[in-house]
Each structure stands twice: as structure tokens, then as C-alpha cells.
Design a protein around this motif. Structure first.
Motif, mmCIF file in Angstrom:
data_model
loop_
_atom_site.group_PDB
_atom_site.id
_atom_site.type_symbol
_atom_site.label_atom_id
_atom_site.label_comp_id
_atom_site.label_asym_id
_atom_site.label_seq_id
_atom_site.Cartn_x
_atom_site.Cartn_y
_atom_site.Cartn_z
ATOM 1 N N TYR A 18 1.012 -1.300 0.133
ATOM 2 C CA TYR A 18 0.100 -0.046 0.071
ATOM 3 C C TYR A 18 0.777 1.156 0.124
ATOM 4 O O TYR A 18 0.436 2.087 -0.812
ATOM 5 N N THR A 19 1.907 1.471 0.810
ATOM 6 C CA THR A 19 2.784 2.701 0.967
ATOM 7 C C THR A 19 3.290 2.995 -0.422
ATOM 8 O O THR A 19 3.456 4.009 -0.580
ATOM 9 N N PHE B 60 2.905 6.827 0.295
ATOM 10 C CA PHE B 60 2.945 7.093 1.683
ATOM 11 C C PHE B 60 4.258 6.823 2.261
ATOM 12 O O PHE B 60 4.851 5.807 1.856
ATOM 13 N N GLU B 61 4.769 7.628 3.122
ATOM 14 C CA GLU B 61 5.993 7.356 3.910
ATOM 15 C C GLU B 61 5.571 7.047 5.298
ATOM 16 O O GLU B 61 4.802 7.443 5.952
ATOM 17 N N LEU B 62 6.757 5.979 5.986
ATOM 18 C CA LEU B 62 6.538 5.961 7.473
ATOM 19 C C LEU B 62 7.268 7.127 8.168
ATOM 20 O O LEU B 62 8.108 7.283 8.059
ATOM 21 N N LEU C 48 2.098 6.718 9.958
ATOM 22 C CA LEU C 48 2.395 7.353 8.675
ATOM 23 C C LEU C 48 2.979 8.674 8.647
ATOM 24 O O LEU C 48 2.473 9.711 9.703
ATOM 25 N N PHE D 63 5.498 -1.139 8.820
ATOM 26 C CA PHE D 63 4.138 -1.229 7.874
ATOM 27 C C PHE D 63 3.415 -2.507 8.189
ATOM 28 O O PHE D 63 3.917 -3.335 8.711
#
Length: 388
Positions: free
Chosen positions: A118-119, A124-126, A178, A131
Motif C-alpha cells: 500500500y505505501t 505514503f511514507e512511514l 504514517l 508497516f
């Protein structure tokens, strides 16, 4: 008579009746202001939507299943992942729940059931932690990754990693947070809880996968990828109306066309007020010609040419429209800043739009001032001097 003297006389006449001049300018002010604000907001919204879509990822496709007769299951995901051009994919199951931690709660939070891809697919970044992993998906682990806004609402400044939250009464272990994404007019996407899609299917009683996000390979044309996916789905459902495959590039192009058309339409509607303002200028200039008939007669009697009279009245109408245009531009700039702050839309004034609006206001002043100026220049000295 020189242009300088003609301009001086025109300015003197304009400021001799300040209130009437202001009311005449008002139509032009409103017209220029409306064009600038409406077009700027339209372009800002277009830019905002485009940026939001591009943030979703490169070469992104979305598959939506409309038919309930055949259920899309995990095995189908594996088969889709081997289709030519498919780089990565993730199911996207959506629901909402009340999130609780201790005495704090946040209702109506978006819950997304996804897999480990998904990321990367959605860019998206953590910020902290990890994740969703393949093991979490395989074993339906009750783990959660939180959006930055959810963390702020529930935990404040505390570190949420390792804590247990409650989603409608079920306990989940927080394993990641996130990175915050910039908010737009379409929402922030930061008030979210992400869990394994297999867990979401069981906990929220979702029987089948209805939506899939796919990242296509850069080496394969998106149209080819769409064609390959549709061929696979047609083999499952035997009906093209049972599914929809959306190409991000096509979506972006369609949205750009729609918002561009709406912006043009809004600008056209606002431009009508400029025409109305021009009619106001013509009306006042006709009144001015009637009031100054004897003045025109005297000037002609002492040697003023028709071109001098025509130029004087044209300059008067042009100055009125130009002053109205400048005031409209200033008001538009102020309102654009207010809209940008309140709505989160980047309603920046475009130099081209400002130039067109100001140029059109000048054209309106000249066009609608031509008839009164021409009428004044054609007056015969004898008739003008006898006018009461």
C-alpha cells in the motif's frame, strides 16, 4: 490641442463629479474582480485536484467490482499480480470505526484494509515503526498503522508504538505511524487507521474484495495494462458492466478538461458584468455629452477640431475603465488571499488572467465610449451654443 492638455481636461472633468465617476467605475470594478477571483479559484482547484491525484502514485490504476455474483478472492489477487505490466497491487477495503485509547476516542475514523504494498502504491511514507507485513496478512494479525492526525487526536504528544487501541471494541496493536501528508481541499488523508485487509474482511464482515489499487510497470503502456486486466476480468464475469478499470492518466485528463471548462464558463459569466459596466460607462458619457453641449460648442467655435473632441471623451471613458480595472485587480488579490487561507485552495492570481481582465476592461471603456464621443464630436458649433 496636445494629448497632454486633452488628458488634463478629461481628468478635470472626471474628478469634477467624484460620486458619479465612482458609481460608473463600480461595474468595471465588479467585473474585473469577479473574473480574477473566479478564474483563480477555478485554476487553484484544478491544480489542487491534479496534485492530489499525482500524489496517489505513478502509473496507478484502480479496479472496482460491480457484480456480486462472483467473489474476488485472494487467489485472484495472486493471478492479477502475474499479469503483464502489473508491478504491485493491494486490495483497498474501506470502513469506519470509533478509535479509543484509554479515555480518549475519535469517532468516524476511516479504516483501510490493505496489504504490504500500500505505501509504495499510494506514495505514503512511514514516520515511525513498521508497516503491514505479509505475515500480518496471512495470519490476520490485529495490528494497526495510524495516520498522523489520528495519533494527534488519540495520543497527543505520546508515542503510540506498542500501545493497544480499540476499533469498535476490538483490540489492535499499533506498529507504525504514517508521515503526515499535506492537506488539500479534498481532505488530508491523515485521519486513518490501516490494518491487514484479511483482518478487515473478518472483523467488518466483508465477504469479497471489491476494490484494488494497482501500480503499473513503467516499461509497459498503461493502456496495455488496462487491456490485460480487463481481459482477465472478462474471463471471470463474462460481462463488461461487472467491473471498471480506471486509469489515473485518463482520470487526470478528464478532470483537467472538466475543471478547465468550468473555469472558462465562470470567467465568461463574470465577464458579462464587465459588459454591463461598459453599458454604464456609455450611459454616463451620454449624460456628460448632454450636460457639456455648450462647452463643446464653445471649444469648436474657437477652433477645436472634431478629433480633439472625440479624443477627449474617449480618454475620459478609458480612464474610468482603467481606474476601475486597477481597483478590481487589487480587490481580487485581497479576496484570493482570503479564499486561499479559508478553503486551502491555492488561488494564485495568474498574470495572463490579470492582463486579459484589465485589457478587456480597457476595451470595454473604449468600445462603449466611442458612441458618446462620436456624438459629441459631430455636434455643430451653432446648435451646441444655442443648446439650453
Amino acid at each position: 490641442m496636445s494629448i497632454k492638455n486633452t488628458l488634463k481636461m478629461a481628468m478635470k472633468s472626471i474628478f469634477a463629479n467624484k460620486m458619479r465617476t465612482f458609481l460608473t467605475m463600480l461595474g468595471i470594478i465588479i467585473g474585473v474582480f469577479s473574473v480574477i477571483v473566479m478564474v483563480s479559484v477555478g485554476q487553484g482547484a484544478t491544480s489542487d485536484v491534479t496534485e492530489r491525484i499525482e500524489e496517489m502514485g505513478s502509473n496507478l490504476l484502480n479496479v472496482n467490482i460491480m457484480d456480486n455474483t462472483v467473489e474476488l478472492e485472494r487467489e485472484n489477487l495472486d493471478e492479477l499480480s502475474f499479469i503483464e505490466g502489473v508491478e504491485k497491487l493491494t486490495p483497498t477495503l474501506s470502513s469506519s470505526a470509533t478509535v479509543k485509547y484509554g479515555t480518549e476516542s475519535d469517532s468516524g475514523v476511516s479504516i483501510s484494509g490493505v496489504n504490504e504494498n500500500y505505501t509504495e502504491i499510494q506514495n505514503f511514507e512511514l514516520a515511525h515503526g513498521r508497516f503491514i507485513s505479509p505475515i500480518d496478512v496471512d495470519f490476520r494479525n490485529k495490528v494497526a498503522v495510524l495516520g498522523s492526525e489520528t495519533v494527534e487526536n488519540i495520543f497527543g504528544t505520546d508515542n503510540p508504538l506498542g500501545s493497544e487501541i480499540s476499533l469498535d471494541g476490538d483490540k489492535y496493536l499499533v506498529v507504525g505511524v504514517l508521515e503526515e501528508k499535506e492537506s488539500t481541499s479534498m481532505g488530508s488523508g491523515n485521519d486513518v487507521v490501516i490494518i491487514p485487509y484479511t483482518t478487515a474482511m473478518r472483523e467488518f464482515r466483508i465477504s469479497s474484495i471489491r476494490s484494488i489499487a494497482i501500480q503499473g510497470s513503467d516499461d509497459v503502456e498503461s493502456d496495455v495494462i488496462v487491456e490485460n486486466i480487463e481481459e482477465y476480468l472478462l474471463g471471470m464475469y463474462d460481462d463488461e458492466d461487472s467491473y471498471r478499470v480506471f486509469n489515473q492518466e485518463e482520470l487526470l485528463s478528464t478532470l483537467s478538461e472538466i475543471t478547465g471548462t468550468l473555469t472558462l464558463m465562470l470567467g465568461g459569466i463574470a465577464g458579462i458584468s464587465l459588459v454591463v459596466g461598459g453599458i454604464g460607462i456609455m450611459n454616463i458619457m451620454l449624460v456628460t455629452v448632454s450636460e457639456r453641449t455648450r462647452e463643446i460648442g464653445i471649444r469648436k467655435a474657437i477652433g477645436a477640431k472634431r478629433s480633439n473632441i472625440l479624443t477627449q471623451f474617449l480618454i475620459e471613458s478609458s480612464v474610468i475603465s482603467c481606474m476601475g480595472g486597477l481597483v478590481g485587480i487589487l480587490l481580487g488579490a485581497v479576496v484570493n488571499n482570503i479564499i486561499s487561507d479559508l478553503m486551502g485552495i491555492n488561488a494564485v492570481m495568474n498574470l495572463t488572467v490579470v492582463s486579459v481582465a484589465f485589457g478587456f476592461s480597457l476595451f470595454v471603456g473604449i468600445f462603449f465610449g466611442m458612441y458618446p464621443a462620436n456624438k459629441a464630436s459631430k455636434l455643430k458649433p451653432v446648435d451646441a451654443l444655442r443648446y439650453e
